[in-house]
Design an enzyme around this catalytic site. Structure first.
Site, PDB file in Angstrom:
ATOM      1  N   LYS A 135      95.024  57.842  58.767  1.00 21.02           N
ATOM      2  CA  LYS A 135      94.587  56.487  59.076  1.00 21.02           C
ATOM      3  C   LYS A 135      95.943  55.588  59.523  1.00 21.02           C
ATOM      4  CE  LYS A 135      90.508  56.910  56.107  1.00 21.02           C
ATOM      5  NZ  LYS A 135      89.252  56.729  57.225  1.00 21.02           N
ATOM      6  N   ARG A 175      81.957  64.808  55.688  1.00 20.81           N
ATOM      7  CA  ARG A 175      81.052  65.813  55.878  1.00 20.81           C
ATOM      8  C   ARG A 175      81.434  67.202  55.369  1.00 20.81           C
ATOM      9  NH1 ARG A 175      81.666  64.429  62.126  1.00 20.81           N
ATOM     10  NH2 ARG A 175      82.293  62.633  61.300  1.00 20.81           N
TER      11      ARG A 175
END
Length: 496
Positions: free
Chosen positions: A276, A350
């Site tokens: 990130k 996920r």
């Protein structure tokens, strides 16, 4: 050594319901909007029209004023038109005002009393109590002596039957407020302390041991033996290994469906190899807010004694960058055998949820599944920071969760599961691909659907409302506790 943090759960102000006022305790007077001058409620005889004009009194929800120094009343607080949501805003604003005064005047009193108007119903009083309890919430890691805070509030109700109804609702909403605060505590805790082992251990401690509730913590060896490849892949880049929290609420005489609640428990998220940007990465300590909501909700369900069987699963991991991190291009084998082609290691939520969802329907014999996660930035772009996304394959389940969210005062908006995007989920080298092309929040939900075994399932993407940078309603800056109350109200509806 990590800095010690406040021990969850945070103590909230005590709210009692009583028949009469107590001597020497400061009074807060309720005010209400009207066509003319604001209406001043019980206890406000000394609040003169001249004073009201001087302070610009309108009675709007959350408007707080200091009363004249010579008056018995200490505060006025607006409840707007008296709608339930206005009472929550009023309670929260009052709690913040009292705490702000205590910061500067520590001897100004930590108790309050409010005489409720005769037309106040249980729902309004419950929301007022919720605002009072949560509006002044604070989580701070400090070496300083904390300033005193609001500790107790007496709600005065003269008529007995109405007092009993209000007292019951204030007690019930106290459990919901506790769950919200616990969710905030867990999400706010800094990640130098909050690794997967800490989160799992703390979860097992705070849920307690009411009859019918058990807590199991599965370590990395158990996860490897049982094939939780998604959770192990995401957690493989950290020196602090993953855990699986498994909470079971199976009260005697439980009826209705067996509900599995699954929450993302990423205790810190660097993005891994798909790292990130630095800006905003510090907020990734709250990337386990969905898991925290599940932990708190199951604990609250047990506290309320709801006669519904519930399993809570929280896969906990740190998504770090190291020589052992999983990579784009890897193929991960999940619990149950399905394989996923990894394309972005920053879409790790996920991957861990896939293992837990499969475990819930294959091994726990759940009847329906609800997962909660700070899953996608796309959801935050779509709905902003105060509304969560609801995805589901079942219209009846959608109606139930929407109703629960409205009761809980937590806004959700149903999003579509589009067939033409579902066709993009299969992979050329694995069963499915982690990040199919298309709208990110929708394709993430379509990926998760592959692991639900065809059961009724709902996915709550709370990336926006799980965090706040300013106060509103009962929310304060930091973790908001979003979704904990919705999950409890959702389960409670099956017991009605």
């Amino acid at each position: 050594m990590p800095t010690p943090v406040p021990t969850p759960p945070t103590a909230l102000p005590d709210v009692e319901v009583a028949a009469g006022t107590a001597g020497g305790v400061p009074v807060a007077v309720l005010t209400r909007t009207a066509d003319g001058p604001a209406l001043i409620g019980p206890g406000g005889d000394e609040l003169t029209p001249e004073w009201a004009e001087a302070v610009g009194l309108t009675g709007k929800a959350g408007e707080v004023h200091r009363a004249p120094l010579a008056a018995t009343a200490r505060w006025s607080v607006g409840i707007g038109t008296g709608a339930a949501k206005h009472w929550r805003t009023a309670g929260a604003a009052l709690a913040r005002a009292v705490n702000a005064l205590l910061e500067n005047q520590p001897d100004s009193g930590q108790s309050l009393q409010v005489v409720l108007p005769d037309d106040t119903d249980a729902e309004q009083a419950g929301w007022f109590a919720t605002g009072l309890r949560l509006g002044g919430y604070r989580f701070r890691v400090t070496g300083d002596t904390p300033a005193p805070r609001l500790r107790s509030i007496r709600l005065v109700v003269s008529e007995r039957d109405r007092r009993d109804r209000i007292a019951a609702e204030v007690k019930r909403t106290g459990v919901l407020s506790w769950a919200t605060a616990l969710t905030r505590d867990l999400a706010n805790a800094p990640s130098d302390v909050k690794d997967p082992a800490w989160l799992a251990k703390t979860a097992a401690r705070v849920v307690g041991k009411p009859k019918g509730l058990t807590a199991q913590v599965r370590d990395e060896k158990w996860l490897a033996e049982h094939g939780f490849g998604g959770l192990l892949a995401v957690g493989g880049g950290s020196s602090r290994p993953p855990r699986l929290v498994h909470l079971t609420w199976a009260p005697p005489g439980a009826a209705g469906p067996h509900i599995a609640l699954v929450g993302k428990g990423i205790t810190f998220d660097t993005g891994g190899v798909s790292i990130k940007p630095n800006e905003g990465m510090h907020l990734m300590r709250t990337d386990m807010a969905g898991g925290a909501a599940v932990i708190a909700a199951v604990a609250a369900i047990a506290k309320l004694g709801l006669p519904i069987r519930v399993s809570g699963l929280v896969p906990c991991a740190e998504n770090h960058l190291s020589g052992s991190s999983y990579r784009p291009g890897d193929v991960v084998r999940h619990y149950g055998g399905k394989t996923t082609e990894i394309t972005n290691t920053d879409a790790e939520g996920r991957v861990v949820l896939a293992d837990a969802l499969t475990y819930a329907h294959q091994d726990l014999d759940a009847d329906l599944l609800v997962d909660v996660a700070t899953l996608t930035g796309a959801m935050k772009v779509s709905l902003g920071t105060r509304i969560g996304g609801l995805f589901t394959n079942d219209d009846a389940l959608a109606a139930r969760i929407t109703a629960a969210s409205e009761t809980a005062g937590e806004a959700l908006w149903r999003m579509p599961l589009l067939d033409h995007l579902a066709a993009e989920v299969p992979s050329h080298i694995a069963d499915v691909r982690q990040c199919p092309p298309g709208p990110g929040a929708i394709t993430a939900a379509l990926f998760l659907r592959e692991f639900t075994g065809g059961l009724p399932w709902a996915h709550l993407d709370i990336a926006g409302p799980a965090r706040a940078d300013r106060s509103y309603d009962d929310v304060v800056p930091g973790a908001t506790g979003f979704a904990a109350r919705t999950l409890v109200e959702f389960v409670a509806a099956y017991a009605s």
